[in-house]
Design an enzyme around this catalytic site. Structure first.
Site, PDB file in Angstrom:
ATOM      1  N   GLU A  65       0.895  -1.173   0.117  1.00  0.00           N
ATOM      2  CA  GLU A  65      -0.095  -0.343   0.538  1.00  0.00           C
ATOM      3  C   GLU A  65       1.153   1.695   0.056  1.00  0.00           C
ATOM      4  O   GLU A  65       0.805   2.548   0.784  1.00  0.00           O
ATOM      5  CB  GLU A  65      -0.894  -0.432   1.201  1.00  0.00           C
ATOM      6  CG  GLU A  65      -2.366  -1.466   0.831  1.00  0.00           C
ATOM      7  CD  GLU A  65      -3.403  -0.919   1.533  1.00  0.00           C
ATOM      8  OE1 GLU A  65      -3.914   0.765   2.179  1.00  0.00           O
ATOM      9  OE2 GLU A  65      -4.050  -1.505   2.296  1.00  0.00           O
TER      10      GLU A  65
ATOM     11  N   HIS B 211      -2.166  -1.045   9.776  1.00  0.00           N
ATOM     12  CA  HIS B 211      -2.026  -2.614  10.172  1.00  0.00           C
ATOM     13  C   HIS B 211       0.269  -2.633  11.607  1.00  0.00           C
ATOM     14  O   HIS B 211       0.622  -1.221  11.309  1.00  0.00           O
ATOM     15  CB  HIS B 211      -1.040  -2.791   8.872  1.00  0.00           C
ATOM     16  CG  HIS B 211      -2.359  -3.882   8.060  1.00  0.00           C
ATOM     17  ND1 HIS B 211      -2.826  -5.050   7.626  1.00  0.00           N
ATOM     18  CD2 HIS B 211      -3.404  -2.982   7.602  1.00  0.00           C
ATOM     19  CE1 HIS B 211      -3.832  -5.365   6.931  1.00  0.00           C
ATOM     20  NE2 HIS B 211      -4.216  -3.832   6.731  1.00  0.00           N
TER      21      HIS B 211
END
Lengths: 442, 442
Positions: A49, A272
């Site tokens: 990402e 995350h």
């Protein structure tokens, strides 16, 4: 088997949640990530990402002294988001784009635009050839009613195929990334059982991190705990997996994760948690394998049987996806036909005077045009959807065909077991620890 | 090196031109192809342009006794068109879809809908693992002004990557298909030099077929000779390529092509000629390589230098493609903005009364609606085109990045040559005949 050289390898993985202008504190978090990486000096850094190339280039500049080698994988509309930094020279890079990856009209989910893929870089660590993979699978937005499940299963299938077929020449294999799969999910079992990759969390000698190794935690300020429901504390969906070969044995010495907050900073690195694994490589002077015992044969047969079950389960899931895709395609076609019929009716009304009924009650002109536009819009949309669903159907059918072939081949080999078929192909100790990882085609 | 076992392997390749209802005499030709295949009993049959699965299934039924194993590769909207039939059991299949493959709006060319790809099947021939590849690259419609050249170069790049990375464990490698590349075209040189694959036409001991091995001949009744101009007799674009390994040496004993007409039939099998190669495999009891001579070093260095040149040339071609794709994307964006401006103007005219000027000369209502529809159509079309071109740009950038990385890596190895770097990685006799095929990453 004897040890001669021991090499320490530190691997880092993080889903950076780096959507410019949309992700919170994006710029500040990248600065924090850059600091962390240049301080910790991991051998291999695998990021997901990193949606903007500018951010990648910014990180690259920052890490130019600690990680002189890097590669950014590009695919889809906004890029695969995957980046790798390495202290060791990268010799080669290769990208495999998954055949299925959500739907373009689900723009709010965005996965389709991300062009999810698995990237491979080949680097030499000393005299060892390391094949390092980074991936990011389609997100799971609703576990109870997960319409993307067949897509994710196909992605896991293609991921294991890609790793299996491209790692024959590797001395060691490392895969890291956001798999969007729980530890016991079908795709995860498929991946691990087929490739023989080992999970650093379950294999590590020492673990320091969140409870149960979770990487998407409820305490993270960027996460809405409701989205994690029914997993109150969080879920484990990010992984560092590895395996050795006949030439190298790998041990995971320690694994750590970040725990939500970062000391001296107001927010964590990402939504995350980051993973950091310390792997110990031991080059083997003697090739392992050759004379399998009866116990190892049984073990390999057991693994084969397990694999047949898993692939069959995956096939069922793909078939469900195929049914849905075919239904959607049918709906698109039917709607298209209706749009066409309406358009023809309109044209008939315009062309044939007696269809306009009485002149004092004409078909309202504005509505007439509006209806025409609507018909055209329906026709174009359904045509595009039909094309898209046909491609989805083809990809699902292709995956199902390959799975059927694989099950047939596995069963054939399973049948051959009591007759003592060449077992070194089935049950070859890859790195001295696990007697039975499965390498069906090397 | 000593020979112990000699195996004969017969490989067949044909572009079937199998577009149902569009290709001439499609059904009859498939019947002829089926007859030929069941009569000749080749070991491996690799077909392209089998666009309909029904035709594949029909062939499968016909060949069930001679070729019990088969696989049909599915991708794109109408399928990849690639099929393989084998006398030896197929253990595994894997498909790589090329990232670039023409444009969906060039529907009359149709390549985009075909989902061009390279398919791999793994089969065991005796105790040997054969990795067999079939592919079909984007067609060349105009050699002078070939707008698809960057796409085809990227496809050739991805093809060599796929073969190189998935064939490390193979004892022998076979690639057949319609490459749509002349023998000395950039993509062809890239493929052969990087993978070390050898062309059966140039290597064969005995050749029986069309002059210069051409496979698209002017004499073929399905071909318009004008399209072949300036190559009056025809062109060679279909190939059977092969290479062995340290365990197997391969010789091409004979190669034949069909010559346009088929005895006792009014028309040929297809618009392409079929290729049929007789390969002789010799298992080597002793691993080749190990002590390279100075001459071999020089040869490997020469190959490396050649490869640097070829990849650089390919990179230039990709850059040209990138420039075009970016320009097209810019044009799409600009047209979209103009459409949006026009739409806003229209809305302003509708909403603000004084913009409608004098009441006795109103903006004609029909034209008003028509203009609105036009604006919408422009907006949607340019939006879709923008998305598509962005994906094209990403794919081209990705290929260019990988090529840059490859050139860097090759140059690094080239620099290391006088210092006698580990050469067994660079110059390893693959099958006893060719001392210097190049296998950069194994």
């Amino acid at each position: 088997m004897a040890d001669s050289n021991t090499i320490r390898l530190r691997v880092f993985s993080l889903n950076c949640w780096g959507i410019r202008y949309l992700s919170k504190h994006c710029r500040e978090r990248y600065a924090m990530i850059g600091e962390l990486l240049s301080r910790e000096e991991h051998d291999i850094v695998l990021l997901q990402e990193v949606w903007s190339e500018k951010d990648f280039l910014c990180l690259k500049r920052k890490l130019s002294s600690t990680h002189p080698h890097s590669h950014y994988f590009k695919s889809g509309v906004i890029g695969s988001g995957m980046a790798t930094f390495s202290r060791h020279r990268i010799h080669d890079a290769f990208l495999y784009r998954y055949s299925l990856n959500g739907y373009p009209y689900m723009a709010h989910h965005g996965d389709w635009f991300g062009g999810k893929a698995v990237g491979m870089v080949i680097l030499n660590i000393g005299r060892l050839a390391a094949h390092v993979y980074v991936t990011h699978l389609h997100a799971e937005y609703c576990r109870e009613k997960d319409s993307y499940l067949p897509h994710r299963v196909v992605q896991a299938w293609e991921l294991q195929q890609f790793i299996r077929h491209t790692s024959s020449g590797a001395d060691l294999v490392i895969l890291a990334g956001d798999l969007n799969l729980h530890p016991q999910d079908l795709g995860n079992r498929l991946l691990r059982t087929y490739t023989g990759l080992r999970d650093s969390y379950t294999e590590t000698a020492k673990f320091d991190g969140c409870e149960d190794g979770i990487t998407l935690i409820a305490d993270n300020p960027f996460i809405n705990p409701k989205e994690l429901c029914p997993f109150e504390k969080g879920i484990r969906i990010d992984y560092i997996l590895y395996k050795g070969s006949g030439r190298v044995s790998i041990q995971c010495e320690s694994l750590s994760t970040t725990k939500g907050s970062v000391p001296d900073h107001p927010f964590p690195y990402s939504d995350h948690e980051a993973l950091s694994a310390d792997l110990q490589l031991q080059t083997l002077t003697q090739q392992a394998g050759g004379d399998e015992t009866r116990g190892e044969q049984d073990c390999a047969a057991g693994k084969l049987a397990e694999l047949v079950d898993i692939v069959t389960e995956a096939r069922t899931e793909v078939k469900v996806g195929l049914y849905c895709a075919e239904r959607m395609r049918y709906t698109a076609a039917r709607t298209g036909v209706m749009g066409m019929a309406l358009l023809l009716l309109e044209l008939a009304i315009a062309a044939v005077p007696w269809l306009a009924l009485r002149a004092d009650q004409p078909f309202p002109r504005a509505s007439f045009y509006l209806l025409g536009v609507l018909c055209f819009a329906i026709l174009i949309t359904t045509f595009l959807l039909y094309i898209f669903y046909t491609m989805e159907v083809k990809a699902l059918q292709g995956a199902e065909d390959q799975m059927r072939l694989a099950v047939g081949s596995l069963q054939e080999r399973l049948r051959g077991f009591p007759l003592a078929q060449p077992l070194n192909r089935l049950c070859r100790p890859l790195d001295g620890q696990d007697p039975c990882p499965l390498e069906p085609e090397e």
